[in-house]
Design a protein around this motif. Structure first.
Motif, PDB file in Angstrom:
ATOM      1  N   SER A   1      84.772  49.311 -36.740  1.00 15.56           N
ATOM      2  CA  SER A   1      85.835  48.352 -37.057  1.00 15.56           C
ATOM      3  C   SER A   1      85.262  46.960 -37.281  1.00 15.56           C
ATOM      4  O   SER A   1      84.274  46.568 -36.651  1.00 15.56           O
ATOM      5  CB  SER A   1      86.866  48.306 -35.921  1.00 15.56           C
ATOM      6  N   PHE A   2      85.900  46.242 -38.190  1.00 18.20           N
ATOM      7  CA  PHE A   2      85.548  44.854 -38.489  1.00 18.20           C
ATOM      8  C   PHE A   2      86.812  44.009 -38.401  1.00 18.20           C
ATOM      9  O   PHE A   2      87.931  44.531 -38.452  1.00 18.20           O
ATOM     10  CB  PHE A   2      84.964  44.737 -39.904  1.00 18.20           C
ATOM     11  N   TYR A   3      86.602  42.716 -38.310  1.00 17.62           N
ATOM     12  CA  TYR A   3      87.737  41.796 -38.386  1.00 17.62           C
ATOM     13  C   TYR A   3      87.814  41.247 -39.808  1.00 17.62           C
ATOM     14  O   TYR A   3      86.832  40.721 -40.341  1.00 17.62           O
ATOM     15  CB  TYR A   3      87.579  40.653 -37.381  1.00 17.62           C
ATOM     16  N   LYS A   4      88.989  41.399 -40.396  1.00 12.91           N
ATOM     17  CA  LYS A   4      89.225  40.910 -41.757  1.00 12.91           C
ATOM     18  C   LYS A   4      89.875  39.531 -41.659  1.00 12.91           C
ATOM     19  O   LYS A   4      90.989  39.395 -41.164  1.00 12.91           O
ATOM     20  CB  LYS A   4      90.131  41.881 -42.516  1.00 12.91           C
ATOM     21  N   VAL A   5      89.153  38.517 -42.096  1.00 11.18           N
ATOM     22  CA  VAL A   5      89.652  37.147 -42.055  1.00 11.18           C
ATOM     23  C   VAL A   5      90.145  36.761 -43.453  1.00 11.18           C
ATOM     24  O   VAL A   5      89.354  36.705 -44.404  1.00 11.18           O
ATOM     25  CB  VAL A   5      88.557  36.167 -41.578  1.00 11.18           C
ATOM     26  N   ASN A   6      91.447  36.547 -43.572  1.00 11.24           N
ATOM     27  CA  ASN A   6      92.051  36.140 -44.845  1.00 11.24           C
ATOM     28  C   ASN A   6      92.185  34.624 -44.883  1.00 11.24           C
ATOM     29  O   ASN A   6      92.599  34.009 -43.888  1.00 11.24           O
ATOM     30  CB  ASN A   6      93.435  36.783 -44.997  1.00 11.24           C
ATOM     31  N   TYR A   7      91.853  34.038 -46.010  1.00  4.82           N
ATOM     32  CA  TYR A   7      91.921  32.577 -46.115  1.00  4.82           C
ATOM     33  C   TYR A   7      92.286  32.154 -47.535  1.00  4.82           C
ATOM     34  O   TYR A   7      92.194  32.935 -48.488  1.00  4.82           O
ATOM     35  CB  TYR A   7      90.602  31.935 -45.681  1.00  4.82           C
ATOM     36  N   VAL A   8      92.703  30.902 -47.652  1.00  7.42           N
ATOM     37  CA  VAL A   8      93.070  30.330 -48.952  1.00  7.42           C
ATOM     38  C   VAL A   8      92.232  29.080 -49.167  1.00  7.42           C
ATOM     39  O   VAL A   8      92.265  28.146 -48.364  1.00  7.42           O
ATOM     40  CB  VAL A   8      94.570  29.966 -49.004  1.00  7.42           C
ATOM     41  N   GLY A   9      91.464  29.079 -50.266  1.00  7.96           N
ATOM     42  CA  GLY A   9      90.645  27.928 -50.629  1.00  7.96           C
ATOM     43  C   GLY A   9      91.037  27.395 -51.991  1.00  7.96           C
ATOM     44  O   GLY A   9      92.082  27.761 -52.545  1.00  7.96           O
ATOM     45  N   GLU A  10      90.177  26.561 -52.554  1.00  5.36           N
ATOM     46  CA  GLU A  10      90.465  25.971 -53.865  1.00  5.36           C
ATOM     47  C   GLU A  10      90.548  27.033 -54.958  1.00  5.36           C
ATOM     48  O   GLU A  10      91.267  26.868 -55.940  1.00  5.36           O
ATOM     49  CB  GLU A  10      89.383  24.941 -54.219  1.00  5.36           C
ATOM     50  N   SER A  11      89.806  28.130 -54.780  1.00 10.41           N
ATOM     51  CA  SER A  11      89.802  29.198 -55.793  1.00 10.41           C
ATOM     52  C   SER A  11      90.888  30.238 -55.564  1.00 10.41           C
ATOM     53  O   SER A  11      90.933  31.259 -56.249  1.00 10.41           O
ATOM     54  CB  SER A  11      88.432  29.882 -55.811  1.00 10.41           C
TER      55      SER A  11
ATOM     56  N   SER B   1      93.229  32.895 -52.875  1.00  4.94           N
ATOM     57  CA  SER B   1      93.115  33.732 -51.682  1.00  4.94           C
ATOM     58  C   SER B   1      91.846  34.571 -51.724  1.00  4.94           C
ATOM     59  O   SER B   1      91.410  35.022 -52.785  1.00  4.94           O
ATOM     60  CB  SER B   1      94.333  34.658 -51.557  1.00  4.94           C
ATOM     61  N   ALA B   2      91.270  34.780 -50.520  1.00  6.38           N
ATOM     62  CA  ALA B   2      90.073  35.615 -50.398  1.00  6.38           C
ATOM     63  C   ALA B   2      89.999  36.133 -48.975  1.00  6.38           C
ATOM     64  O   ALA B   2      90.805  35.758 -48.117  1.00  6.38           O
ATOM     65  CB  ALA B   2      88.825  34.815 -50.758  1.00  6.38           C
ATOM     66  N   HIS B   3      89.038  37.035 -48.717  1.00  3.42           N
ATOM     67  CA  HIS B   3      88.836  37.517 -47.353  1.00  3.42           C
ATOM     68  C   HIS B   3      87.379  37.913 -47.158  1.00  3.42           C
ATOM     69  O   HIS B   3      86.660  38.158 -48.120  1.00  3.42           O
ATOM     70  CB  HIS B   3      89.759  38.708 -47.033  1.00  3.42           C
ATOM     71  N   ASP B   4      86.951  37.953 -45.899  1.00  2.00           N
ATOM     72  CA  ASP B   4      85.622  38.419 -45.528  1.00  2.00           C
ATOM     73  C   ASP B   4      85.744  39.277 -44.276  1.00  2.00           C
ATOM     74  O   ASP B   4      86.704  39.142 -43.504  1.00  2.00           O
ATOM     75  CB  ASP B   4      84.669  37.247 -45.252  1.00  2.00           C
TER      76      ASP B   4
END
Length: 430
Positions: free
Chosen positions: A212-222, A224-227
């Motif tokens: 299992s991993f933690y999916k971090v969703n974020y919003v930047g200038e470009s 929405s994205a996630h890592d």
């Protein structure tokens, strides 16, 4: 403001804040040059105490007004600090704690847990301090430190009283230099974006069926994205008004907000000329040399404190201008100041900058159970420590605790976590 930068938030650092002291030494930032200051206490109508330029006069004024209570207060604070300092030795030897309560108990035993469950007022009165001393000296200090009265809990109250130490220092160039320097030295990749949510993602594993991993969703200038990450540390308070991060896919579910509210302090920087008559002073503005005004708790006082600010970098040959000159003042208050209130405090001004801080919790004992440092298996929470005390040094202590926790739990080194009676054991080993 004008040609200089000023600190609108936390400024002073205690000489025994060993983590912050280590940080500035590692980065190579010098302390800011010290500028002599004078303090006064305002009751909403007049100045009831004012420091002199002469130490001996201050000594006798304090003795006349407070007796030996001031000395006794310093001795009491030192007994608390002696126990507080144990945390540095524990962390140096790699020990970590899963909850704020366990961390406090490791430092000061049951006495620290008692401190967070009763008010500073109750604590100090049980130590023999008078109500008059609490009203006249202790309350002004807690109001300037945490914007609250002596009814905050005893632990954060004791830490606020350390602010009366004359050896307090500041970072040359401002606190932002400390943050930028630490970021640079950590060699971290900074993603300039706003995190919106954290979830769990399960993937096939080479070593077993799944991982299992933690999916971090974020919003930047470009957009929405996630890592995906093995370990995540939440380093912002999960409370109403402070964070909008949500959690999905956790069992049991994780709350996006924990109980309790953060206390508002409004920091208003005014580049102007002080109206000394507002403070009930009959002196000419050119003769008024007080640089910091603390306030007693009263219905007449609309501010927590008033201070003449020096730039974050003190230029060569700098001297603080008298009150008759236009200079930068910081007014701390529970609510934004109206134009009428500004006109009462200042005769004129060139510019005003207002910052509304949710800087620290509303400390109301009895102590409610704080959120844990471990929210999920490898998901950690730094700001739980705010409910013991919200200061730069406490955040650094919490950060090191979380880093040690994450390391020990990743490498399954349970013998370094939540160990009891460390003070006695380590003293025996030494």
């Amino acid at each position: 403001m004008g040609d200089h930068e000023y600190e609108s938030g936390g400024l002073r650092i205690h000489p025994l804040n060993l983590h912050l002291k280590h940080f500035v030494e590692k980065i190579g930032i010098p302390p800011r040059k010290n500028v002599a200051s004078k303090m006064a206490i305002f009751d909403g109508k007049e100045l009831v105490f004012e420091e002199s330029d002469w130490f001996i006069i201050n000594f006798f004024r304090m003795l006349w007004r407070f007796g030996f209570n001031l000395l006794r207060m310093q001795m009491w604070v030192e007994t608390v600090l002696d126990k507080f300092m144990r945390i540095y030795q524990y962390q140096q030897y790699g020990y970590a704690f899963t909850t704020v309560e366990r961390l406090l108990h490791a430092m000061g035993g049951d006495s620290f847990l008692t401190l967070i469950n009763q008010t500073l007022e109750e604590t100090m009165m049980s130590e023999g301090f008078s109500q008059t001393f609490l009203n006249d000296m202790v309350s002004p200090i807690t109001r300037v430190s945490f914007g609250q009265s002596v009814r905050i809990h005893g632990f954060v109250g004791a830490l606020s009283l350390t602010g009366a130490d004359s050896a307090m220092w500041a970072v040359d160039g401002g606190n932002k230099r400390l943050c930028l320097g630490l970021l640079y030295h950590s060699k971290s990749e900074l993603i300039p974006a706003t995190v919106t949510s954290v979830g769990i993602e399960v993937r096939p594993s080479k070593k077993g069926p799944t991982t299992s991993f933690y999916k971090v969703n974020y919003v930047g200038e470009s957009g929405s994205a996630h890592d995906l990450y093995d370990i995540v540390v939440i380093a912002t308070p999960l409370h109403q008004g402070k964070s909008d991060i949500t959690f999905s896919g956790f069992s049991p579910p994780l709350p996006s907000h924990y109980p309790g509210r953060y206390h508002q302090t409004v920091s208003t920087l005014v580049n102007g000329v002080l109206n000394v008559s507002y403070l009930g002073s009959t002196k000419l503005a050119s003769d008024f040399t007080v640089s910091e005004v603390l306030t007693k708790e009263s219905k007449d006082s609309v501010i927590h404190s008033l201070a003449s600010l020096d730039p974050v970098h003190i230029p060569q040959g700098y001297s603080r201008p008298p009150a008759s000159h236009s200079k930068v003042w910081r007014v701390s208050s529970p609510h934004p100041l109206s134009r009428e209130q500004l006109q009462n405090i200042f005769t004129s001004w060139d510019s005003v900058s207002e910052t509304r801080w949710l800087a620290y919790p509303a400390y109301r004992p009895p102590h409610r159970k704080t959120p844990p440092f471990i929210l999920h298996n490898r998901l950690y929470y730094l700001s739980a420590v705010d409910w013991a005390a919200s200061t730069m040094e406490m955040s650094a202590i919490s950060a090191r605790n979380v880093a040690l926790l994450a390391h020990h739990r990743w490498h399954q080194q349970g013998t370094k976590i939540d160990q009891e009676d460390l003070h006695t054991r380590m003293r025996g080993e030494l």
